[in-house]
Design a protein around this motif. Sequence first.
Motif, short mmCIF file in Angstrom:
data_model
loop_
_atom_site.label_atom_id
_atom_site.label_comp_id
_atom_site.label_asym_id
_atom_site.label_seq_id
_atom_site.Cartn_x
_atom_site.Cartn_y
_atom_site.Cartn_z
N SER A 182 0.81 -1.22 0.00
CA SER A 182 0.00 0.00 0.00
C SER A 182 0.84 1.27 0.00
CB SER A 182 -0.91 0.00 1.23
OG SER A 182 -0.14 -0.16 2.41
N ARG A 183 2.14 1.17 0.35
CA ARG A 183 3.05 2.31 0.38
C ARG A 183 2.50 3.45 1.22
NH1 ARG A 183 6.34 2.45 -5.17
NH2 ARG A 183 6.46 0.22 -5.48
N VAL A 184 2.10 3.12 2.44
CA VAL A 184 1.48 4.12 3.30
C VAL A 184 2.06 4.02 4.72
CG1 VAL A 184 -0.69 4.13 2.01
CG2 VAL A 184 -0.42 2.56 3.95
N LEU A 185 1.78 5.06 5.48
CA LEU A 185 1.96 5.02 6.93
C LEU A 185 0.56 5.17 7.52
CD1 LEU A 185 3.73 5.07 9.52
CD2 LEU A 185 3.80 7.57 9.28
N ILE A 186 0.22 4.25 8.42
CA ILE A 186 -1.12 4.22 9.02
C ILE A 186 -1.01 4.58 10.50
CG2 ILE A 186 -2.91 2.59 9.79
CD1 ILE A 186 -2.55 1.18 7.06
N ARG A 187 -1.97 5.40 10.97
CA ARG A 187 -2.08 5.66 12.40
C ARG A 187 -3.38 5.06 12.91
NH1 ARG A 187 -3.53 9.87 16.45
NH2 ARG A 187 -4.73 11.01 14.89
N VAL A 188 -3.24 4.21 13.93
CA VAL A 188 -4.39 3.56 14.55
C VAL A 188 -4.57 4.15 15.95
CG1 VAL A 188 -5.22 1.37 15.52
CG2 VAL A 188 -4.22 1.42 13.23
N THR A 189 -5.80 4.55 16.26
CA THR A 189 -6.10 5.04 17.61
C THR A 189 -7.03 4.05 18.30
OG1 THR A 189 -7.95 6.31 16.71
CG2 THR A 189 -5.85 7.47 16.95
N PHE A 190 -7.15 4.20 19.62
CA PHE A 190 -7.92 3.26 20.42
C PHE A 190 -9.01 4.03 21.16
CE2 PHE A 190 -3.82 1.60 19.49
CZ PHE A 190 -4.04 0.24 19.26
N ASP A 191 -10.26 3.54 21.05
CA ASP A 191 -11.37 4.26 21.70
C ASP A 191 -11.43 3.90 23.18
OD1 ASP A 191 -12.73 1.82 21.95
OD2 ASP A 191 -13.91 2.13 20.13
N ALA A 192 -12.42 4.47 23.87
CA ALA A 192 -12.51 4.30 25.32
C ALA A 192 -12.66 2.84 25.71
CB ALA A 192 -13.68 5.11 25.86
N ALA A 193 -13.24 2.02 24.80
CA ALA A 193 -13.39 0.58 25.08
C ALA A 193 -12.14 -0.21 24.69
CB ALA A 193 -14.61 0.05 24.34
N GLY A 194 -11.14 0.49 24.16
CA GLY A 194 -9.91 -0.19 23.77
C GLY A 194 -9.91 -0.70 22.35
N ALA A 195 -11.00 -0.46 21.60
CA ALA A 195 -11.08 -0.96 20.22
C ALA A 195 -10.28 -0.06 19.28
CB ALA A 195 -12.53 -1.02 19.77
N PRO A 196 -9.50 -0.67 18.38
CA PRO A 196 -8.68 0.12 17.46
C PRO A 196 -9.47 0.61 16.25
CG PRO A 196 -8.27 -2.21 17.11
CD PRO A 196 -9.27 -2.12 18.23
N HIS A 197 -9.11 1.80 15.78
CA HIS A 197 -9.70 2.37 14.57
C HIS A 197 -8.60 3.02 13.76
CE1 HIS A 197 -13.65 1.85 16.45
NE2 HIS A 197 -13.10 2.34 17.54
N GLU A 198 -8.65 2.87 12.45
CA GLU A 198 -7.67 3.55 11.62
C GLU A 198 -8.05 5.03 11.55
OE1 GLU A 198 -6.30 1.77 7.87
OE2 GLU A 198 -6.33 3.80 7.05
N SER A 199 -7.17 5.90 12.04
CA SER A 199 -7.46 7.34 12.07
C SER A 199 -6.84 8.08 10.91
CB SER A 199 -6.96 7.95 13.37
OG SER A 199 -7.76 7.53 14.45
N ASP A 200 -5.67 7.63 10.47
CA ASP A 200 -4.98 8.31 9.37
C ASP A 200 -4.29 7.29 8.49
OD1 ASP A 200 -5.15 11.30 9.98
OD2 ASP A 200 -4.40 10.52 11.88
N ARG A 201 -4.25 7.61 7.21
CA ARG A 201 -3.46 6.82 6.26
C ARG A 201 -2.79 7.82 5.32
NH1 ARG A 201 -5.72 1.79 2.70
NH2 ARG A 201 -6.50 1.24 4.78
#
Length: 385
Positions: free
Chosen positions: A331-350
């Motif tokens: 994909s030639r990307v840098l991904i940032r994953v954040t974690f919500d209050a329940a600890g579940a990860p979400h992709e925030s930036d690509r």
Amino acid sequence: MKQGMRPVSGLGLAVLLWGLVIAPAVARAAEGENAGARAASTSLPFTAAPVAAFDTPWAIAFLDGEQMLITEKPGRMWLVSVRGQKIPVQNVPQVAYGGQNGLLDVAQSPDFAATGRVYFSYVEPGAGGSGLALARARLVKGEAAARLDDVDVIWRQLPKGQGSQPGGIIAFAPDGRHLFLTSGDRRRPETAQDPDIALGKVLRLNLDGSTPADNPMAGQGGVRAQVWTLGHRNPYGLAFAPDGKLWLHEMGPRGGDELNLIEPGRNYGWPLVSNGDNYDGTPIPRHATRPDLQAPALYWTPIVAPAGLAFYDGPLFPQWRNSALIGGLASRVLIRVTFDAAGAPHESDRWQMDNRIRDVAVSPDGAVWLIEDRSPGRLLRLTPR
Ligand SMILES: [Ca+2]
């Protein structure tokens, strides 16, 4: 109200809400979120300054604020300053190089300041083919040269065989008393479910390579005593979050790259289930069909080919604290994953990078460092734009 529509009772509304909103949300939570279709942004919040270049670099390990070790897949290791000065590290063992195989990860020991010890993984040649090996050594640093002394292979996958997808990522427990090592399936999928073959596993070892007495299957001896989790395909990311949780990412086949929360004794499903299909298009049952197997917390279809995983806890990008940073090969990307209050990860930036990203590291000053999977492959230093 339109004619012909019946009023919805309180119970009916609850059922309707359950069916339309709540149940699908719960199902999504159990399945994990698919972040695969996200578009990459070309508007970067950082500048990426090239610092040095390497021949197919594989891993970055910071020793302190001034120096890092960088491995090259063909079998070389370098001591590198943050200004880009490169000193070769002698005495790297012979590696089986080709395709995805070669010299892989490097990490400083938790007691590095006192012992100078480093750990590294590689694909070791030998009778029957090659196999993943984990070694430790003492790093001796000079002005113009450096070397590994007392190289000791503390673990090796046996019997040796063929195949790519070696895994090889090293992570140390926050208490500094154990290490974790990912082992890929080397394109022999059925091995990932066999507890007596050290492929498709996360292993947990003492720092000298011996087996911890409190591993999930410690009492059963052999390979299975070293197994922490099983059912993995090709993990090129393993790291502890600031809250002490252990996260792993692994490549799926055609679709189904995964981010998994690693908990002892669990089976992550490969190759029984996947959120991707085989390369030839034949389907694989989804994780949802086997609730007894651990589903990914986040997955990517189509794939991003994740490589490198670092949690950010530095001062330069305060808005990134507690995020996971993940490189992307295909994909030639840098991904940032954040974690919500329940600890579940979400992709925030690509963010769109120009080349395949092989590893991600954070230096003590909070800069983010990337290496590119090519030759020459650049070492990049990311600072806020
Ligand atoms: Ca899985």
